[in-house]
Scaffold this motif. Structure first.
Motif, PDB file in Angstrom:
ATOM      1  N   ALA A   1       1.251  -1.508  -0.559  1.00  0.00           N
ATOM      2  CA  ALA A   1      -0.068  -0.515  -0.203  1.00  0.00           C
ATOM      3  C   ALA A   1       0.738   1.088   0.103  1.00  0.00           C
ATOM      4  O   ALA A   1       0.439   2.114  -0.775  1.00  0.00           O
ATOM      5  N   ASP A   2       2.144   1.492   0.720  1.00  0.00           N
ATOM      6  CA  ASP A   2       2.963   2.165   0.988  1.00  0.00           C
ATOM      7  C   ASP A   2       3.745   2.939  -0.475  1.00  0.00           C
ATOM      8  O   ASP A   2       3.308   3.768  -1.165  1.00  0.00           O
ATOM      9  N   LEU A   3       3.792   2.036  -1.657  1.00  0.00           N
ATOM     10  CA  LEU A   3       4.529   1.851  -2.359  1.00  0.00           C
ATOM     11  C   LEU A   3       3.554   1.802  -3.640  1.00  0.00           C
ATOM     12  O   LEU A   3       4.109   3.428  -4.203  1.00  0.00           O
ATOM     13  N   ALA A   4       2.536   1.713  -3.579  1.00  0.00           N
ATOM     14  CA  ALA A   4       1.656   1.740  -4.138  1.00  0.00           C
ATOM     15  C   ALA A   4       0.999   2.817  -4.083  1.00  0.00           C
ATOM     16  O   ALA A   4       0.659   3.724  -5.920  1.00  0.00           O
ATOM     17  N   ARG A   5       1.256   3.906  -2.855  1.00  0.00           N
ATOM     18  CA  ARG A   5       0.348   5.012  -3.021  1.00  0.00           C
ATOM     19  C   ARG A   5       1.589   6.170  -3.933  1.00  0.00           C
ATOM     20  O   ARG A   5       1.677   6.696  -4.071  1.00  0.00           O
ATOM     21  N   GLY A   6       2.937   5.521  -3.613  1.00  0.00           N
ATOM     22  CA  GLY A   6       3.991   6.543  -4.500  1.00  0.00           C
ATOM     23  C   GLY A   6       4.616   6.356  -5.745  1.00  0.00           C
ATOM     24  O   GLY A   6       4.524   7.003  -6.118  1.00  0.00           O
ATOM     25  N   ALA A   7       4.376   5.385  -5.564  1.00  0.00           N
ATOM     26  CA  ALA A   7       4.527   4.725  -6.992  1.00  0.00           C
ATOM     27  C   ALA A   7       3.622   4.912  -8.423  1.00  0.00           C
ATOM     28  O   ALA A   7       4.272   4.746  -9.390  1.00  0.00           O
ATOM     29  N   LEU A   8       2.561   4.260  -7.879  1.00  0.00           N
ATOM     30  CA  LEU A   8       1.646   3.973  -9.007  1.00  0.00           C
ATOM     31  C   LEU A   8       1.270   5.229 -10.266  1.00  0.00           C
ATOM     32  O   LEU A   8       0.679   5.654 -11.123  1.00  0.00           O
ATOM     33  N   PRO A   9       1.302   6.858  -9.025  1.00  0.00           N
ATOM     34  CA  PRO A   9       1.116   7.854 -10.479  1.00  0.00           C
ATOM     35  C   PRO A   9       2.576   7.859 -11.333  1.00  0.00           C
ATOM     36  O   PRO A   9       1.778   8.182 -12.526  1.00  0.00           O
TER      37      PRO A   9
ATOM     38  N   ILE B   1      15.835   2.346 -10.516  1.00  0.00           N
ATOM     39  CA  ILE B   1      15.940   3.495 -10.149  1.00  0.00           C
ATOM     40  C   ILE B   1      15.870   4.899 -10.479  1.00  0.00           C
ATOM     41  O   ILE B   1      15.220   6.377 -10.147  1.00  0.00           O
ATOM     42  N   VAL B   2      14.102   5.049 -11.731  1.00  0.00           N
ATOM     43  CA  VAL B   2      13.936   6.216 -11.281  1.00  0.00           C
ATOM     44  C   VAL B   2      13.040   6.364 -10.232  1.00  0.00           C
ATOM     45  O   VAL B   2      12.705   7.150  -9.826  1.00  0.00           O
ATOM     46  N   ILE B   3      12.305   5.861  -9.122  1.00  0.00           N
ATOM     47  CA  ILE B   3      11.942   5.519  -7.981  1.00  0.00           C
ATOM     48  C   ILE B   3      12.692   6.338  -7.329  1.00  0.00           C
ATOM     49  O   ILE B   3      12.420   7.053  -6.998  1.00  0.00           O
TER      50      ILE B   3
ATOM     51  N   ILE C   1      14.729  14.041  -6.588  1.00  0.00           N
ATOM     52  CA  ILE C   1      14.102  15.261  -6.760  1.00  0.00           C
ATOM     53  C   ILE C   1      12.490  15.560  -6.157  1.00  0.00           C
ATOM     54  O   ILE C   1      12.758  16.750  -5.971  1.00  0.00           O
ATOM     55  N   GLY C   2      11.968  15.051  -4.877  1.00  0.00           N
ATOM     56  CA  GLY C   2      11.730  15.648  -4.240  1.00  0.00           C
ATOM     57  C   GLY C   2       9.463  15.234  -5.112  1.00  0.00           C
ATOM     58  O   GLY C   2       8.560  16.271  -4.661  1.00  0.00           O
ATOM     59  N   LEU C   3       9.663  15.006  -6.002  1.00  0.00           N
ATOM     60  CA  LEU C   3       8.144  14.522  -6.545  1.00  0.00           C
ATOM     61  C   LEU C   3       7.383  13.853  -6.799  1.00  0.00           C
ATOM     62  O   LEU C   3       6.515  13.674  -6.701  1.00  0.00           O
ATOM     63  N   ILE C   4       8.443  11.995  -6.072  1.00  0.00           N
ATOM     64  CA  ILE C   4       7.074  11.485  -5.388  1.00  0.00           C
ATOM     65  C   ILE C   4       8.055  11.318  -3.896  1.00  0.00           C
ATOM     66  O   ILE C   4       8.884  11.041  -3.555  1.00  0.00           O
TER      67      ILE C   4
END
Lengths: 161, 165
Positions: free
Chosen positions: A69-77, B45-47, B53-56
């Motif tokens: 859930a943590d990773l999905a919230r940050g990385a799904l965008p 690596i992009v994550i 950078i502060g975008l996610i």
């Protein structure tokens, strides 16, 4: 009066092929190559995020305590951005050669798998913003990875037919 | 013939390389695994880069995201090498002449140097970053990393376009 759906479909494909955009891409030396490069960049983002979520899902504590859930919230965008790039570049490639893709069995399979992958990912996105079963989310993350993998494999197969 | 070209010819003539080159199924299979590995390496690596950078992931400390994901970047990178080396061996003579392949190797080297420079300079003081935020130098390395990895993927795709026997 009956509507001839096959004839309608054929005339639609013919219309797409006659649009100026279709011809410009089809006859350009570099457009399809450039679009395929963008398509591959999108694939790296979609596949990369799906792999990271699946790895977190396969472990009890996620990635260093970060849950699916943590990773999905940050990385799904980010995955959505990759998907937008893939969809836009893919649609333009298909628009340039509509008959070729319409008749390709792997392309049809790919579109069906794509719908399933989008549905599971959308569920995961919604679920990550609510409480709910972490087990179900982990299962969805693994399923989403397998579906995106199948989309990628069928996409590769499009080129072999 | 240059020494490098002789070396490529020697690898190309290995029974293993010849078998992979002439196989119907093995080559596309290894190629698919190679693309998957690139997805894992570049995606993770992009994550990390976008967090720097502060975008996610703004609510998570940058170091936490780096520590959670960077090991998987390296595993993806290792798998990329394990699958990439046989692909190279099978077509070494052709790839030697391929400008897209040469460019890709240069870009991979630059991506490695960029990562190394990040780790030996600004990341050494990462414990002191929070809560002040990520310093400009780290964000610059992250931006360069996104650019270089994108260029690696595009030049990898272009190998097929410049492929000549």
């Amino acid at each position: 009066m009956s509507i001839d759906l096959i004839a309608l479909g054929r005339s639609l494909l013919g219309w797409i092929e006659r649009t100026p955009l279709s011809g410009v891409i089809r006859h350009s030396d570099w457009a399809v190559m450039g679009l395929e490069s963008l398509h591959l960049l999108g694939l790296a983002l979609v596949g990369g995020v799906a792999s990271v979520l699946a790895i977190a899902a396969s472990r009890r504590d996620g990635l260093r305590g970060l849950s699916v859930a943590d990773l999905a919230r940050g990385a799904l965008p980010l995955q959505a951005a990759g998907f937008a790039l893939m969809a836009a570049s893919g649609a333009l490639i298909a628009w340039s050669m509509p008959h070729k893709y319409y008749l390709n069995a792997a392309f049809r399979l790919k579109m069906a798998l794509l719908l399933a992958a989008i549905a599971v990912t959308a569920w995961l996105w919604r679920s990550a913003r609510r409480r709910g079963s972490a087990i179900a989310r982990r299962a969805a993350a693994l399923l989403a990875f397998l579906l995106w993998l199948a989309v990628g494999l069928s996409g590769r197969w499009v080129g072999f037919l | 013939m240059t020494i490098l070209q002789t070396f490529c010819q020697w690898i190309y003539d290995w029974p293993f390389s010849t078998a992979l080159r002439e196989s119907d199924d093995a080559f596309p299979f290894v190629e698919t695994a190679h693309v998957l590995a690139i997805g894992l390496a570049a995606g993770s690596i992009v994550i990390v880069d976008l967090r720097l950078i502060g975008l996610i992931f703004r609510k998570e400390p940058a170091t936490r995201i780096v520590e959670a994901l960077l090991p998987w970047t390296w595993r993806g990178f290792a798998l990329m090498l394990v699958t990439g080396l046989p692909l190279f061996a099978a077509e070494a003579v052709d790839l030697y002449k391929n400008p897209a392949f040469r460019l890709k190797l240069v870009l991979l080297g630059l991506a490695g140097l960029n990562a190394l420079a990040f780790h030996v300079t600004t990341y050494r003081r990462a414990r002191a970053w929070a809560p002040a935020g990520v310093p400009f130098a780290a964000r610059a390395f992250a931006g360069m990393s996104i650019f270089l990895w994108s260029a690696v993927i595009v030049s990898g795709r272009l190998i097929a376009v410049f492929h000549v026997h």
